[in-house]
Motif scaffolding. Structure first.
Motif, mmCIF file in Angstrom:
data_model
loop_
_atom_site.group_PDB
_atom_site.id
_atom_site.type_symbol
_atom_site.label_atom_id
_atom_site.label_comp_id
_atom_site.label_asym_id
_atom_site.label_seq_id
_atom_site.Cartn_x
_atom_site.Cartn_y
_atom_site.Cartn_z
ATOM 1 N N MET A 1 0.815 -1.218 0.000
ATOM 2 C CA MET A 1 0.000 0.000 0.000
ATOM 3 C C MET A 1 0.851 1.272 0.000
ATOM 4 O O MET A 1 0.349 2.352 -0.276
ATOM 5 N N GLY A 2 2.123 1.140 0.385
ATOM 6 C CA GLY A 2 2.969 2.316 0.500
ATOM 7 C C GLY A 2 3.023 2.891 1.898
ATOM 8 O O GLY A 2 3.604 3.962 2.110
ATOM 9 N N LEU A 3 2.433 2.193 2.879
ATOM 10 C CA LEU A 3 2.493 2.695 4.258
ATOM 11 C C LEU A 3 3.911 2.637 4.794
ATOM 12 O O LEU A 3 4.344 3.529 5.534
ATOM 13 N N VAL A 4 4.650 1.582 4.436
ATOM 14 C CA VAL A 4 6.064 1.492 4.795
ATOM 15 C C VAL A 4 6.885 1.373 3.517
ATOM 16 O O VAL A 4 6.401 0.884 2.489
ATOM 17 N N SER A 5 8.125 1.816 3.588
ATOM 18 C CA SER A 5 8.987 1.814 2.399
ATOM 19 C C SER A 5 9.757 0.516 2.224
ATOM 20 O O SER A 5 10.144 0.158 1.104
ATOM 21 N N LYS A 6 10.007 -0.201 3.344
ATOM 22 C CA LYS A 6 10.784 -1.436 3.273
ATOM 23 C C LYS A 6 10.437 -2.304 4.463
ATOM 24 O O LYS A 6 10.152 -1.793 5.550
ATOM 25 N N VAL A 7 10.488 -3.616 4.268
ATOM 26 C CA VAL A 7 10.262 -4.581 5.351
ATOM 27 C C VAL A 7 11.577 -5.300 5.630
ATOM 28 O O VAL A 7 12.199 -5.858 4.716
ATOM 29 N N PHE A 8 11.997 -5.288 6.899
ATOM 30 C CA PHE A 8 13.216 -5.983 7.319
ATOM 31 C C PHE A 8 12.848 -7.318 7.968
ATOM 32 O O PHE A 8 11.742 -7.494 8.482
ATOM 33 N N GLY A 9 13.806 -8.262 7.967
ATOM 34 C CA GLY A 9 13.521 -9.605 8.424
ATOM 35 C C GLY A 9 13.168 -9.724 9.891
ATOM 36 O O GLY A 9 12.302 -10.502 10.271
ATOM 37 N N ASN A 10 13.847 -8.958 10.742
ATOM 38 C CA ASN A 10 13.602 -9.039 12.177
ATOM 39 C C ASN A 10 13.949 -7.708 12.829
ATOM 40 O O ASN A 10 14.399 -6.773 12.150
ATOM 41 N N LYS A 11 13.757 -7.636 14.148
ATOM 42 C CA LYS A 11 13.963 -6.362 14.865
ATOM 43 C C LYS A 11 15.413 -5.889 14.765
ATOM 44 O O LYS A 11 15.671 -4.705 14.584
ATOM 45 N N ASN A 12 16.352 -6.801 14.873
ATOM 46 C CA ASN A 12 17.756 -6.418 14.805
ATOM 47 C C ASN A 12 18.100 -5.854 13.427
ATOM 48 O O ASN A 12 18.774 -4.817 13.318
ATOM 49 N N GLU A 13 17.617 -6.511 12.381
ATOM 50 C CA GLU A 13 17.861 -6.007 11.025
ATOM 51 C C GLU A 13 17.170 -4.663 10.813
ATOM 52 O O GLU A 13 17.709 -3.780 10.135
ATOM 53 N N LEU A 14 15.978 -4.513 11.375
ATOM 54 C CA LEU A 14 15.258 -3.237 11.287
ATOM 55 C C LEU A 14 16.068 -2.120 11.920
ATOM 56 O O LEU A 14 16.276 -1.057 11.315
ATOM 57 N N ASP A 15 16.538 -2.353 13.151
ATOM 58 C CA ASP A 15 17.293 -1.320 13.864
ATOM 59 C C ASP A 15 18.559 -0.938 13.108
ATOM 60 O O ASP A 15 18.862 0.253 12.925
ATOM 61 N N GLN A 16 19.304 -1.944 12.655
ATOM 62 C CA GLN A 16 20.554 -1.660 11.944
ATOM 63 C C GLN A 16 20.292 -0.981 10.604
ATOM 64 O O GLN A 16 20.993 -0.031 10.223
#
Length: 282
Positions: A197-212
């Motif tokens: 939908m465009g609500l988020v620009s990218k999806v990361f695999g897990n919380k650690n990958e998201l943070d980094q």
């Protein structure tokens, strides 16, 4: 570096000394899944203002402590608001309604403080992002999440109309058709649908990958001309509510006062010398 002593619902951390211009602002009620307390609505704009005025800050990452980003407005807070107005002037619905109107305006201003902040605010969503969490992330400049993220415009399920910005901002992000379907059903939807939908620009695999990943993106933004970054944010937000011609007039006026800054000279000099540019703080 941590700064949380003056907040009950938030925490500000400068987590990476090699990346000193990126600060993380945490929603910090993990035992309540970061439900928004009444204190949040006074503390959040104050925290954003302190970061905005801090010349060391270029980018703000907005995240949630614990397993969830935000489970919405604390129902205890909603009950407290409702009860206080009913008990205050029970025989005068006009006066209690006017008082409640001022309370809603104050809460709206707390969320809109994200857009009023000059510095870029990047949302990093893990776990649940429900109700008031949607209000918050739709006001952010950029949004990312990890695979376990779950979203819901939940207010219709608790008997209220979403009033802190989702109904105004979400259609411009995901389209009117998607926004009205999500708002009327209150259904849960996941990370990949949010990206589609465009609500988020990218999806990361897990919380650690998201943070980094988000910190790396924030570091990249922070390395750019601060005048160009705040100008881009400002012009985009202003142009959202303008015609194309009025938006062009606005950016022309903006650049007529900002284009001749030392930042432009530094970029040209750095390119000639084959080095990274270095900009003065704001």
């Amino acid at each position: 570096m941590s700064s949380s002593s003056s907040y009950t619902s938030l925490e500000i951390i400068q987590e990476d000394t090699t990346n000193p211009s990126v600060f993380t602002l945490y929603l910090n009620r993990p035992t309540r899944h970061n439900a928004l307390s009444l204190a949040f609505f006074s503390e959040f704009p104050r925290a954003l203002s302190s970061l905005d005025q801090n010349p060391e800050v270029s980018v703000i990452v907005l995240s949630g402590r614990g397993k969830h980003f935000c489970s919405g407005i604390d129902l205890a807070a909603l009950n407290s608001i409702s009860s206080s107005y009913d008990d205050d002037v029970p025989s005068d619905r006009g006066r209690s309604g006017e008082k409640l109107l001022r309370q809603i305006y104050m809460m709206q201003e707390a969320v809109s403080a994200i857009e009023k902040c000059r510095k870029v605010v990047v949302a990093a969503v893990n776990g649940a992002c429900i109700g008031g969490g949607i209000d918050i992330i739709t006001a952010c400049d950029i949004r990312y999440c990890c695979e376990d993220a779950k979203f819901s415009v939940k207010e219709v399920d608790v008997g209220i109309t979403a009033d802190l910005g989702t109904l105004q901002r979400l259609p411009g992000i995901v389209g009117f058709g998607n926004a009205i379907e999500l708002a009327l059903t209150g259904r849960l939807f996941g990370a990949e649908e949010a990206k589609g939908m465009g609500l988020v620009s990218k999806v990361f695999g897990n919380k650690n990958e998201l943070d980094q990943g988000v910190r790396a993106i924030a570091k990249g933004i922070a390395s750019k001309s601060p005048l160009a970054v705040i100008g881009t944010k400002n012009v985009l937000l202003k142009s959202r509510d303008m015609s194309v011609q009025h938006g062009l007039d606005y950016v022309a006026t903006w650049n007529s006062s900002m284009l001749l800054s030392d930042d432009l000279k530094e970029v040209i000099s750095a390119q000639k010398q084959k080095r990274k540019p270095s900009f003065s703080k704001l």
